[in-house]
Write a protein that holds these residues in place. Structure first.
Motif, PDB file in Angstrom:
ATOM      1  N   ARG A   1       0.795  -1.290  -0.033  1.00 13.13           N
ATOM      2  CA  ARG A   1      -0.106  -0.032  -0.083  1.00 13.13           C
ATOM      3  C   ARG A   1       0.884   1.263  -0.030  1.00 13.13           C
ATOM      4  O   ARG A   1       0.612   2.015  -0.748  1.00 13.13           O
ATOM      5  CB  ARG A   1      -1.015  -0.171   1.203  1.00 13.13           C
ATOM      6  CG  ARG A   1      -2.037  -0.975   1.075  1.00 13.13           C
ATOM      7  CD  ARG A   1      -3.011  -0.665   2.222  1.00 13.13           C
ATOM      8  NE  ARG A   1      -2.762  -0.857   3.509  1.00 13.13           N
ATOM      9  CZ  ARG A   1      -2.732  -2.074   3.956  1.00 13.13           C
ATOM     10  NH1 ARG A   1      -3.085  -3.153   3.441  1.00 13.13           N
ATOM     11  NH2 ARG A   1      -2.138  -2.356   5.274  1.00 13.13           N
TER      12      ARG A   1
ATOM     13  N   ASP B   1      -4.593   4.344   5.196  1.00 13.01           N
ATOM     14  CA  ASP B   1      -4.772   3.149   4.757  1.00 13.01           C
ATOM     15  C   ASP B   1      -5.986   2.920   4.170  1.00 13.01           C
ATOM     16  O   ASP B   1      -6.022   2.581   3.093  1.00 13.01           O
ATOM     17  CB  ASP B   1      -4.352   2.321   5.875  1.00 13.01           C
ATOM     18  CG  ASP B   1      -2.960   2.098   6.194  1.00 13.01           C
ATOM     19  OD1 ASP B   1      -2.073   2.868   5.657  1.00 13.01           O
ATOM     20  OD2 ASP B   1      -2.683   1.798   7.185  1.00 13.01           O
TER      21      ASP B   1
ATOM     22  N   MET C   1      -6.998   2.035   0.263  1.00 14.76           N
ATOM     23  CA  MET C   1      -7.813   0.833  -0.006  1.00 14.76           C
ATOM     24  C   MET C   1      -8.767   1.044  -0.828  1.00 14.76           C
ATOM     25  O   MET C   1      -9.355   0.472  -1.728  1.00 14.76           O
ATOM     26  CB  MET C   1      -8.115   0.118   1.246  1.00 14.76           C
ATOM     27  CG  MET C   1      -7.150  -0.351   1.740  1.00 14.76           C
ATOM     28  SD  MET C   1      -7.407  -1.691   3.011  1.00 14.76           S
ATOM     29  CE  MET C   1      -6.820  -0.779   4.400  1.00 14.76           C
TER      30      MET C   1
ATOM     31  N   GLU D   1      -7.006   1.358  -4.574  1.00 14.71           N
ATOM     32  CA  GLU D   1      -7.182   0.038  -4.716  1.00 14.71           C
ATOM     33  C   GLU D   1      -8.583  -0.723  -5.184  1.00 14.71           C
ATOM     34  O   GLU D   1      -8.832  -1.791  -5.333  1.00 14.71           O
ATOM     35  CB  GLU D   1      -6.538  -0.899  -3.571  1.00 14.71           C
ATOM     36  CG  GLU D   1      -5.132  -0.544  -3.292  1.00 14.71           C
ATOM     37  CD  GLU D   1      -4.645  -1.312  -2.042  1.00 14.71           C
ATOM     38  OE1 GLU D   1      -5.517  -1.966  -1.621  1.00 14.71           O
ATOM     39  OE2 GLU D   1      -3.546  -0.929  -1.484  1.00 14.71           O
TER      40      GLU D   1
END
Length: 166
Positions: free
Chosen positions: A20, A118, A122, A126
Protein backbone atom coordinates in the motif's frame (compact mmCIF):
# COMPACT_ATOMS: atom_id res chain seq x y z
CA UNK A 1 20.56 -13.60 14.10
CA UNK A 2 18.28 -16.61 14.23
CA UNK A 3 14.59 -16.36 13.47
CA UNK A 4 13.34 -17.21 16.93
CA UNK A 5 12.29 -13.57 17.28
CA UNK A 6 9.86 -13.94 14.33
CA UNK A 7 11.68 -11.59 11.95
CA UNK A 8 10.75 -13.58 8.84
CA UNK A 9 7.12 -14.02 9.87
CA UNK A 10 6.84 -10.27 10.52
CA UNK A 11 8.27 -9.58 7.04
CA UNK A 12 5.46 -11.66 5.56
CA UNK A 13 2.84 -9.93 7.73
CA UNK A 14 4.11 -6.47 6.78
CA UNK A 15 4.13 -7.10 3.02
CA UNK A 16 0.53 -5.87 2.37
CA UNK A 17 1.24 -2.66 4.30
CA UNK A 18 4.45 -2.19 2.28
CA UNK A 19 2.50 -2.70 -0.96
CA UNK A 20 0.00 0.00 0.00
CA UNK A 21 2.77 2.42 0.91
CA UNK A 22 4.71 1.62 -2.27
CA UNK A 23 1.60 2.25 -4.38
CA UNK A 24 1.17 5.60 -2.65
CA UNK A 25 4.74 6.55 -3.48
CA UNK A 26 5.21 5.04 -6.94
CA UNK A 27 1.65 5.51 -8.23
CA UNK A 28 2.25 2.50 -10.48
CA UNK A 29 1.51 -1.11 -9.55
CA UNK A 30 4.53 -2.58 -11.36
CA UNK A 31 6.95 -0.04 -9.91
CA UNK A 32 5.38 -0.51 -6.48
CA UNK A 33 5.90 -4.29 -6.66
CA UNK A 34 9.54 -3.76 -7.63
CA UNK A 35 9.91 -1.33 -4.74
CA UNK A 36 8.44 -3.82 -2.25
CA UNK A 37 10.72 -6.58 -3.56
CA UNK A 38 13.78 -4.36 -3.18
CA UNK A 39 12.65 -3.36 0.32
CA UNK A 40 12.23 -6.99 1.39
CA UNK A 41 15.64 -7.88 -0.05
CA UNK A 42 17.35 -5.01 1.76
CA UNK A 43 15.54 -5.79 5.00
CA UNK A 44 16.61 -9.43 4.78
CA UNK A 45 20.20 -8.50 3.93
CA UNK A 46 20.34 -6.05 6.86
CA UNK A 47 18.34 -8.08 9.38
CA UNK A 48 21.35 -8.07 11.68
CA UNK A 49 20.99 -4.32 12.14
CA UNK A 50 17.36 -4.62 13.24
CA UNK A 51 16.90 -4.42 17.00
CA UNK A 52 14.37 -7.04 18.17
CA UNK A 53 11.58 -5.52 20.22
CA UNK A 54 11.53 -2.27 18.25
CA UNK A 55 8.94 -1.29 15.65
CA UNK A 56 9.68 -3.46 12.62
CA UNK A 57 6.94 -1.77 10.56
CA UNK A 58 8.58 1.64 11.01
CA UNK A 59 11.99 0.14 10.17
CA UNK A 60 10.56 -1.41 6.99
CA UNK A 61 8.79 1.84 6.03
CA UNK A 62 12.10 3.68 6.32
CA UNK A 63 13.78 1.13 4.06
CA UNK A 64 10.91 1.44 1.56
CA UNK A 65 11.08 5.23 1.51
CA UNK A 66 14.88 5.17 1.13
CA UNK A 67 14.61 2.68 -1.76
CA UNK A 68 12.06 4.93 -3.44
CA UNK A 69 14.20 8.06 -3.05
CA UNK A 70 17.33 6.23 -4.24
CA UNK A 71 15.45 5.08 -7.32
CA UNK A 72 14.34 8.64 -8.09
CA UNK A 73 17.90 9.93 -7.72
CA UNK A 74 19.28 7.11 -9.86
CA UNK A 75 16.78 7.82 -12.65
CA UNK A 76 17.56 11.54 -12.53
CA UNK A 77 21.30 10.89 -12.75
CA UNK A 78 20.76 8.49 -15.64
CA UNK A 79 18.78 11.13 -17.56
CA UNK A 80 21.46 13.75 -16.83
CA UNK A 81 24.29 11.46 -17.98
CA UNK A 82 22.60 9.77 -20.92
CA UNK A 83 20.92 12.87 -22.25
CA UNK A 84 17.71 10.90 -22.63
CA UNK A 85 14.54 12.58 -21.53
CA UNK A 86 11.38 10.74 -20.55
CA UNK A 87 8.15 11.83 -22.15
CA UNK A 88 6.90 12.67 -18.64
CA UNK A 89 9.81 15.00 -17.91
CA UNK A 90 9.44 17.19 -21.02
CA UNK A 91 8.13 20.65 -20.36
CA UNK A 92 4.55 21.07 -21.43
CA UNK A 93 3.15 24.51 -21.82
CA UNK A 94 0.55 25.14 -19.13
CA UNK A 95 0.52 21.54 -17.85
CA UNK A 96 2.13 22.10 -14.45
CA UNK A 97 -1.02 22.71 -12.46
CA UNK A 98 -2.34 19.12 -12.44
CA UNK A 99 1.04 17.76 -11.35
CA UNK A 100 1.31 20.37 -8.60
CA UNK A 101 -2.21 19.59 -7.44
CA UNK A 102 -1.45 15.86 -7.34
CA UNK A 103 1.71 16.52 -5.30
CA UNK A 104 -0.35 18.59 -2.89
CA UNK A 105 -2.90 15.78 -2.52
CA UNK A 106 -0.16 13.23 -1.85
CA UNK A 107 1.44 15.54 0.74
CA UNK A 108 -1.87 15.85 2.55
CA UNK A 109 -2.52 12.10 2.41
CA UNK A 110 0.85 11.53 4.10
CA UNK A 111 -0.23 13.95 6.85
CA UNK A 112 -3.33 11.90 7.66
CA UNK A 113 -3.26 9.43 10.54
CA UNK A 114 -2.19 6.03 9.23
CA UNK A 115 -5.58 4.47 9.97
CA UNK A 116 -7.26 7.07 7.73
CA UNK A 117 -4.72 7.10 4.92
CA UNK A 118 -4.69 3.29 4.72
CA UNK A 119 -8.44 2.96 4.28
CA UNK A 120 -8.55 5.95 1.92
CA UNK A 121 -5.97 4.23 -0.31
CA UNK A 122 -7.76 0.89 -0.07
CA UNK A 123 -11.09 2.42 -1.08
CA UNK A 124 -9.96 5.16 -3.46
CA UNK A 125 -6.89 3.67 -5.12
CA UNK A 126 -7.16 -0.07 -4.78
CA UNK A 127 -10.94 0.02 -5.43
CA UNK A 128 -11.65 -2.29 -2.51
CA UNK A 129 -15.18 -2.57 -1.20
CA UNK A 130 -15.88 -1.20 2.26
CA UNK A 131 -16.33 -4.76 3.51
CA UNK A 132 -12.96 -5.88 2.11
CA UNK A 133 -11.26 -2.79 3.51
CA UNK A 134 -12.85 -3.46 6.91
CA UNK A 135 -11.47 -7.00 6.90
CA UNK A 136 -8.01 -5.75 5.88
CA UNK A 137 -8.06 -3.05 8.57
CA UNK A 138 -9.50 -5.42 11.20
CA UNK A 139 -12.42 -3.15 12.03
CA UNK A 140 -16.10 -2.71 11.23
CA UNK A 141 -17.49 -1.36 7.96
CA UNK A 142 -18.85 1.64 9.86
CA UNK A 143 -15.39 2.44 11.17
CA UNK A 144 -13.96 2.27 7.65
CA UNK A 145 -16.69 4.59 6.34
CA UNK A 146 -16.02 7.01 9.19
CA UNK A 147 -12.25 6.99 8.57
CA UNK A 148 -12.71 7.54 4.84
CA UNK A 149 -15.15 10.37 5.51
CA UNK A 150 -12.78 12.07 7.95
CA UNK A 151 -9.86 11.63 5.54
CA UNK A 152 -11.82 13.11 2.63
CA UNK A 153 -12.96 16.02 4.77
CA UNK A 154 -9.37 16.70 5.88
CA UNK A 155 -8.22 16.66 2.24
CA UNK A 156 -11.09 18.91 1.14
CA UNK A 157 -10.33 21.50 3.81
CA UNK A 158 -6.57 21.37 3.31
CA UNK A 159 -6.82 21.64 -0.46
CA UNK A 160 -9.39 24.46 -0.32
CA UNK A 161 -7.05 26.35 2.02
CA UNK A 162 -4.04 25.79 -0.25
CA UNK A 163 -5.96 26.79 -3.38
CA UNK A 164 -7.30 30.05 -1.87
CA UNK A 165 -6.10 33.15 -3.78
CA UNK A 166 -3.32 35.15 -2.13
Amino acid sequence: MNDTDGFTQKLVELTPMLRRMARKLARDVTLADDLVQETLLRAWANRGSFTPGTNQAAWMNTILRNCFLSDIRRKKRWRDVSGEVDVESRAVSGGQEPAMFLREIMREIFRLPKSQSDVLIMIGVESMSYADAARAAHCSVGTVKSRVSRAREHLRIALEHDMAPL
